[in-house]
Design a protein around this motif. Sequence first.
Motif, short mmCIF file in Angstrom:
data_model
loop_
_atom_site.label_atom_id
_atom_site.label_comp_id
_atom_site.label_asym_id
_atom_site.label_seq_id
_atom_site.Cartn_x
_atom_site.Cartn_y
_atom_site.Cartn_z
N GLU A 100 0.78 -1.22 0.11
CA GLU A 100 0.23 -0.13 0.09
C GLU A 100 0.96 1.29 -0.31
OE1 GLU A 100 -3.64 1.83 -0.85
OE2 GLU A 100 -3.19 -0.02 -0.66
N ALA A 101 1.75 1.51 1.15
CA ALA A 101 2.56 2.68 0.91
C ALA A 101 3.70 2.07 1.97
CB ALA A 101 2.02 3.68 1.61
N PRO A 102 4.81 2.33 1.60
CA PRO A 102 6.35 2.65 1.94
C PRO A 102 6.92 2.02 3.49
CG PRO A 102 6.51 4.49 1.20
CD PRO A 102 4.79 3.88 0.78
N GLY A 103 6.28 3.56 3.99
CA GLY A 103 6.76 3.85 5.30
C GLY A 103 5.04 3.44 6.67
N GLY A 104 3.80 2.95 6.07
CA GLY A 104 3.25 3.06 7.18
C GLY A 104 2.87 1.79 7.25
N ASP A 105 2.72 0.49 7.52
CA ASP A 105 2.74 -0.91 7.53
C ASP A 105 3.58 -1.71 7.82
OD1 ASP A 105 1.92 -2.80 9.07
OD2 ASP A 105 0.18 -3.98 7.93
N TRP A 106 4.61 -1.20 8.11
CA TRP A 106 6.07 -2.21 7.34
C TRP A 106 6.45 -3.21 7.67
CZ3 TRP A 106 10.33 -4.11 10.31
CH2 TRP A 106 10.03 -3.90 11.41
N ARG A 107 5.16 -3.92 8.44
CA ARG A 107 5.54 -4.89 8.62
C ARG A 107 4.74 -6.36 8.13
NH1 ARG A 107 6.62 -6.15 14.42
NH2 ARG A 107 7.26 -4.33 16.20
N GLY A 108 3.43 -5.57 7.79
CA GLY A 108 2.97 -6.63 6.74
C GLY A 108 3.58 -6.05 5.65
N SER A 109 4.30 -4.83 4.82
CA SER A 109 4.68 -5.07 3.75
C SER A 109 5.54 -5.84 3.27
CB SER A 109 5.76 -3.67 3.40
OG SER A 109 4.63 -2.59 3.41
N VAL A 110 6.74 -6.27 4.97
CA VAL A 110 7.82 -7.32 5.13
C VAL A 110 6.51 -8.31 4.33
CG1 VAL A 110 9.25 -8.55 6.72
CG2 VAL A 110 8.94 -6.36 6.36
N GLY A 111 5.54 -9.11 5.45
CA GLY A 111 5.18 -10.31 4.30
C GLY A 111 4.61 -9.88 3.21
N ILE A 112 4.09 -9.10 3.13
CA ILE A 112 3.53 -9.17 1.36
C ILE A 112 4.74 -9.68 0.46
CG2 ILE A 112 2.84 -7.73 -0.56
CD1 ILE A 112 1.34 -6.20 1.26
N VAL A 113 6.22 -8.70 0.96
CA VAL A 113 7.45 -8.94 -0.12
C VAL A 113 7.61 -11.22 0.41
CG1 VAL A 113 9.95 -8.96 0.16
CG2 VAL A 113 7.90 -6.40 0.33
N GLY A 114 7.97 -11.23 1.60
CA GLY A 114 7.86 -12.56 1.92
C GLY A 114 6.76 -13.35 0.77
N GLU A 115 5.60 -12.86 1.28
CA GLU A 115 4.58 -14.25 0.02
C GLU A 115 5.05 -13.82 -1.39
OE1 GLU A 115 -0.52 -14.70 -0.71
OE2 GLU A 115 0.48 -12.91 0.54
N ALA A 116 5.26 -13.08 -2.08
CA ALA A 116 5.99 -12.68 -2.87
C ALA A 116 6.86 -13.46 -3.57
CB ALA A 116 5.86 -11.34 -3.72
N LEU A 117 7.33 -13.77 -2.68
CA LEU A 117 8.65 -14.15 -2.97
C LEU A 117 9.45 -15.55 -2.86
CD1 LEU A 117 11.94 -11.06 -1.38
CD2 LEU A 117 11.69 -11.78 -3.99
N GLY A 118 8.30 -16.23 -2.48
CA GLY A 118 7.72 -16.98 -1.34
C GLY A 118 8.57 -17.04 -0.70
N GLN A 119 9.10 -16.67 0.46
CA GLN A 119 10.08 -16.38 1.84
C GLN A 119 9.20 -16.39 2.83
OE1 GLN A 119 13.23 -17.30 1.69
NE2 GLN A 119 13.63 -17.12 -0.20
N THR A 120 7.56 -17.04 2.32
CA THR A 120 6.75 -16.21 3.73
C THR A 120 7.35 -16.86 5.19
OG1 THR A 120 4.21 -16.96 2.76
CG2 THR A 120 4.80 -16.74 4.76
N ASP A 121 7.72 -18.65 5.29
CA ASP A 121 8.63 -18.59 6.75
C ASP A 121 9.86 -17.75 7.14
OD1 ASP A 121 6.35 -20.19 6.47
OD2 ASP A 121 7.30 -21.80 6.42
N ARG A 122 10.26 -17.47 5.39
CA ARG A 122 11.81 -17.02 5.96
C ARG A 122 11.30 -14.97 6.51
NH1 ARG A 122 15.74 -15.84 9.04
NH2 ARG A 122 17.54 -14.58 8.23
N ALA A 123 10.09 -14.50 6.39
CA ALA A 123 9.31 -13.51 6.94
C ALA A 123 9.07 -13.14 7.97
CB ALA A 123 8.61 -13.06 5.59
N ARG A 124 8.14 -14.11 8.08
CA ARG A 124 7.49 -14.18 9.91
C ARG A 124 9.12 -14.73 10.45
NH1 ARG A 124 5.68 -18.55 9.07
NH2 ARG A 124 3.79 -17.38 8.14
N THR A 125 10.04 -15.20 10.06
CA THR A 125 10.64 -15.28 11.12
C THR A 125 11.55 -13.84 11.65
OG1 THR A 125 10.97 -18.25 11.06
CG2 THR A 125 13.34 -16.74 11.79
N VAL A 126 11.90 -13.31 10.05
CA VAL A 126 12.30 -12.20 9.92
C VAL A 126 11.95 -10.88 11.56
CG1 VAL A 126 13.21 -10.36 8.56
CG2 VAL A 126 14.03 -12.28 8.53
#
Length: 261
Positions: A100-126
């Motif tokens: 949605e936006a770069p600096g707001g829900d940054w945690r949610g953005s990390v989750g979306i990036v993880g999903e797009a990269l096939g790294q959902t579990d790794r994103a959660r761990t980070v």
Amino acid sequence: MGETDVPADPQRVVVLDTVLLDASVALDVVPVGAALVEGTEGLPAYLGPDVAEVQSVGNIMEPSLESIGALEPDLILSAKSRHEDLYDELSGIAPTVFVEAPGGDWRGSVGIVGEALGQTDRARTVLEEYDERAGALRTEVEPQSLTAQVIRPRDGGAIRLYGPGTFTGDVLTDAGLTIPEQEWEDNGILEVSTEFSGELAADVVFVSGGEAEPELPAWVRESLDAGGSRIIEVDHASWIAGVGPLGAEVILEELAGHLAG
């Protein structure tokens, strides 16, 4: 922006905003191309040597579609608030995923990036590792009941304050610091003129600076110092623009050092 088919293991990723760059590198996926923060000539040093070969595709405000296409990406990551008008053109080059936006829900953005990269579990761990580090620091900081401000001098004499609703403010409050209440804008930021320097006061004032950044006026610095504020210079690239797990890690590490000294 709807639906898109993303490769199961994208190898040639282009990122067009800071949280996407930081999150990708944190998830061990180094992009082939990235848009730069306006006024800079390279990617932030805090990301380390792994990004040395990442190609520039212009600046965040005006990415080059030609440069993006030349890299033959299999995935493009960006933010709706930045590049909504370019979505059709970008998705014509490669599957495109927006946060949605770069600096707001940054945690949610990390989750979306993880999903797009096939790294959902790794994103959660980070994110869990970040919470552990912030929690450990909070046990040391909270008993001190410290207030803090993060300020960024702007051209024309304005000063920008970052509240709890911003990435930087979120990290500070997670670490146990308290940001004084203000009438924050919807994006969690407030701009004041230097004549209202009293609104900047806190036990600790972090002043963002760096490449192409204006300096804090001397008289404002003197006023804060006279009021008992401890002034600490920080790097804009990690503290403000470094939205993501790696930028948060830098802030926590530097906080621990500053507050222990």
